[in-house]
Design a protein around this motif. Structure first.
Motif, short mmCIF file in Angstrom:
data_model
loop_
_atom_site.label_atom_id
_atom_site.label_comp_id
_atom_site.label_asym_id
_atom_site.label_seq_id
_atom_site.Cartn_x
_atom_site.Cartn_y
_atom_site.Cartn_z
N PRO A 107 44.26 39.21 42.31
CA PRO A 107 42.80 39.22 42.37
C PRO A 107 42.07 39.53 41.07
O PRO A 107 40.84 39.51 41.06
N TYR A 108 42.79 39.82 39.96
CA TYR A 108 42.07 40.30 38.78
C TYR A 108 41.56 39.17 37.91
O TYR A 108 41.99 38.96 36.77
N ILE A 109 40.63 38.41 38.48
CA ILE A 109 40.00 37.28 37.80
C ILE A 109 38.61 37.11 38.41
O ILE A 109 38.40 37.35 39.59
N GLY A 110 37.65 36.73 37.56
CA GLY A 110 36.30 36.50 38.06
C GLY A 110 35.56 35.57 37.11
O GLY A 110 35.91 35.44 35.94
N ASN A 111 34.55 34.90 37.66
CA ASN A 111 33.79 33.95 36.86
C ASN A 111 32.31 34.32 36.92
O ASN A 111 31.77 34.52 38.00
#
Ligand SMILES: Nc1nc2c(c(=O)[nH]1)N[C@H]1C(S)=C(S)[C@@H](COP(=O)(O)O)O[C@H]1N2
Ligand SMILES: [Mo]
Length: 527
Positions: free
Chosen positions: A299-303
Motif C-alpha cells: 500500500p505504500y504508494i499514492g498519486n
C-alpha cells in the motif's frame, strides 16, 4: 511479627512510589522540553534513537506489521518498559533509598544520551529535559521512600500510636503533593509545546498558494475506471500513505522557515524564504510517489497533484551544473528540520523531469504529515532518495563524500522506481460469484510509463488487460480485465510492461536494498 508486617507494607508502597517518581520525571522533562526543545523530550528522544538503530529489516517488519501505527506501538513499548523498571526501582528504594534514587538518575543519563545522539540534536541544550526530569524523579523517590519508613514512636506517646499507620499517612500526603505538582508540570509542558505548534498551524491556515504558471493538464477523462474496489487515480491527502522516522510530526512555522542552498559547485549560495519561493513561477504536476519499503502488492504508494518550484531552475541560478556537463557535484543532499538526510543524483534533478520543491498537494498547502511548508519531489525515484519532507537545507556534494541516513543503514545509494502492478480487486481470499468478475488495479513505472498489463489465471495463457488512459509517464495507470470465473480456487497473476518495452521481472526480491520486484498474485475461491 509487626516488623515483618511493616516491611511488607513498605514493599507494597514501593510500586506506586516508583511509578509516581517516573511520572514526575517524565512530567518535569516534558515541561523543560516544552520550554527548550520539544524534540528533546525523553520518550521522543529514546524512541527516535531506537528508530535510528533499528536494522533495516526490523524497520520494514514494523511498518508492515503495525502499518502507520508503528510509532504508537514503539512509544507504548517504551512506556511499558519504563513502568516495569520504575516499579523495580521503587521497591528497591524502600530498603535502599539512595540506590533507588541513583537508579532514577541513571535513567536520566540514558534519555540525555539518546537526545544527544539524534541526528537533529542541537547540542547540550538537548540534555536539559532528561537531566531535569531525572533529578526531579530521584528527589521524588527519595522523599517518598523516606515517608514510607516507619516513624519511631516518640517516648511520650507511650507506644500508643502505630508507627506503620503514621508512615502510611505521611506517604499518602507526600504522594498526593507529588502527583499534583507533577501533573501541573506536565500540563504546563504540554501547553508550551502546543503553543509552538499553534503558530505553525496558523501560518499554514493563513497561507494562500499562488496559481501555477504551468498548470497540470486537467486529468483526462478515462484515467479513472468505474470499477468498484479500484484505487482512486488521485489519492486524497487524508488517505495518502505516510512513511517517516518522525515520532512527533514537525510543526514548522512558515514565517520563520528558511531554505539554504550551498555546497560543491554552488557559486551563488542562497537562503530562501517561503515568500521568495512562492514568488517564482510554479509548476503543477500529477506525480505518483512510492516507498522503497512497499512489498509487491503493498500500500505504500499514492498519486497527488503537486504544486511546486522547479528545482533545476533553482540549482542553475545557484551556479550548479549537472555532472554530465562538467559539474563537480553528483549528489544533492537534502536535510530536514528533524535531521533526516536524503541523497539524490544531481543528474536526475537536472535532466528535464519535473523535480520540484513542492508547496501544494491536491489544491492545499502540504499537510504537516507530508512536509509542510516545503518538501522535495523527484519523479521516478523512491521517496527515501528524493522526497525530503520539512526540508531546510540543500547541499551539493558527491556520492563518494557522503552517505545519507538510509544509505548508512544498508539501503542503496541510487534507487529508481521498479516497474510494478497491483491487483486491487478482488481482494486476496475473496469469494466472487461465478460468471463475469472484473479484476482491476494500478500499474506504475514512473518516468517510463506503462504500455501493457497482462493477467494469467492459474497456469493459463497471458491475456491483455484493458488499460485506462495514461495521464503521464510519472503517474500510475489503471487497468481492468473481465474474467469469466469458474467454480474452484484460482490464482490470478499480473505483470506489466513499461514504456521502454521491458516486461516486469518475475524474480522476487526483498525491499532491501533497492525495492521489491516480482509479479503480484491473488488467490480467490469461486464458490
Ligand atoms: N524528513 C523526512 N523526509 C522523508 C522521510 C523521513 O523519514 N523524514 N521519509 C522518506 C520516505 S522513506 C518516503 S517513502 C517519503 C514518504 O512521503 P509521504 O509520507 O508524504 O508519503 O518521504 C520521504 N521523506
Ligand atoms: Mo520510503
Amino acid at each position: 511479627m509487626s516488623s515483618f508486617r511493616s516491611k511488607l507494607v513498605r514493599a507494597a508502597l514501593g510500586a506506586p512510589a516508583g511509578l509516581l517518581a517516573a511520572f514526575t520525571a517524565l512530567a518535569v522533562a516534558e515541561l523543560v522540553a516544552g520550554l527548550v526543545r520539544p524534540a528533546a523530550g525523553p520518550v521522543t528522544a529514546v524512541g527516535g534513537a531506537v528508530i535510528d538503530r533499528t536494522p533495516a529489516a526490523v524497520k520494514d517488519f514494523a511498518i508492515r506489521t503495525f502499518g502507520e501505527n508503528d510509532k504508537i506501538v514503539l512509544q507504548l513499548g517504551i512506556l511499558a518498559i519504563l513502568a516495569l523498571i520504575a516499579v523495580g526501582l521503587g521497591i528497591l528504594a524502600m530498603s535502599h533509598r539512595r540506590a533507588g534514587a541513583a537508579g532514577v538518575l541513571l535513567f536520566g543519563i540514558v534519555g540525555a544520551a539518546a537526545a544527544l545522539s539524534r541526528p537533529d540534536s542541537t547540542g547540550a541544550g538537548d540534555l536539559l529535559p532528561s537531566v531535569a526530569g531525572a533529578v526531579a524523579g530521584a528527589v521524588a523517590l527519595y522523599v517518598l521512600a523516606t515517608e514510607a519508613a516507619p516513624v519511631p514512636a516518640p517516648a511520650d506517646a507511650g507506644g500508643q500510636t502505630n508507627p506503620g499507620a503514621r508512615s502510611r499517612r505521611g506517604f499518602l500526603a507526600a504522594a498526593g503533593v507529588t502527583a499534583v505538582a507533577a501533573t501541573s508540570a506536565g500540563a504546563l509542558g504540554r501547553y508550551f509545546t502546543g503553543r509552538q505548534g499553534r503558530g505553525a498551524v496558523a501560518s499554514r491556515e493563513g497561507l494562500v498558494l499562488p496559481g501555477p504558471a504551468s498548470p497540470a493538464p486537467s486529468v483526462p477523462a478515462g484515467v479513472q475506471l468505474k470499477v468498484p474496489g479500484i484505487t482512486a487515480f488521485t489519492t486524497p491527502n487524508a488517505d495518502f500513505y505516510r512513511v517517516d522516522t518522525a515520532l512527533t510530526v514537525p510543526k514548522v512555522d512558515a514565517g520563520t522557515w528558511r531554505l539554504r542552498v550551498h555546497g560543491k559547485g554552488v557559486s551563488r549560495p542562497r537562503t530562501y524564504t517561503l515568500d521568495q519561493l512562492l514568488a517564482r513561477p510554479l509548476i503543477e504536476r500529477d506525480i505518483t510517489l512510492t516507498c522503497v519499503s512497499n512489498e509487491v502488492g503493498g500500500p505504500y504508494i499514492g498519486n497527488a497533484r503537486w504544486l511546486g518550484v522547479p528545482l533545476a531552475d533553482l540549482l542553475e541560478e545557484a551556479g550548479v551544473r549537472p555532472p554530465s556537463k562538467g559539474g563537480r557535484a553528483d549528489q544533492l543532499v537534502a536535510r530536514s528540520v528533524d535531521g533526516m538526510t536524503l541523497g539524490t543524483p544531481v543528474e536526475d534533478v537536472m535532466d528535464g523531469r519535473d523535480a520540484m520543491l513542492a508547496v501544494g498537494m491536491n489544491g492545499e498547502p502540504l499537510p504537516f504529515e507530508h512536509g509542510f511548508p516545503v518538501r522535495m519531489l523527484v519523479p521516478g525515484l523512491y521517496g527515501y532518495v528524493s522526497a525530503c519532507k520539512w526540508i531546510e537545507d540543500i547541499e551539493l556534494s558527491t556520492f563518494d563524500a557522503y552517505d545519507p541516513y538510509w544509505v548508512k543503514r544498508k539501503w542503496a545509494r541510487r534507487a529508481p522506481i521498479k516497474t510494478q502492478v497491483r491487483i486491487d480487486t478482488p481482494k486476496p481470499f475473496a469469494r466472487p460469484a461465478a460468471g463475469t468478475v472484473t479484476v482491476a488495479g494500478v500499474a506504475w513505472a514512473q518516468r517510463r510509463g506503462i504500455t501493457r498489463v497482462q493477467i494469467r489465471v492459474d497456469d493459463g495463457p497471458w491475456q491483455d488487460a484493458d488499460l485506462a488512459r495514461q495521464a503521464g509517464v510519472d503517474t500510475w495507470r489503471q487497468w481492468s480485465y473481465r474474467w469469466q470465473a469458474t467454480p474452484g480456487g484460482h490464482t490470478l497473476t499480473v505483470r506489466a510492461t513499461d514504456g521502454t518495452g521491458q516486461v516486469q521481472t518475475e524474480q522476487r526480491t526483498r525491499t532491501i536494498p533497492d525495492g521489491a520486484s516480482g509479479w503480484h498474485s491473488v488467490f480467490v475461491t469461486v464458490p
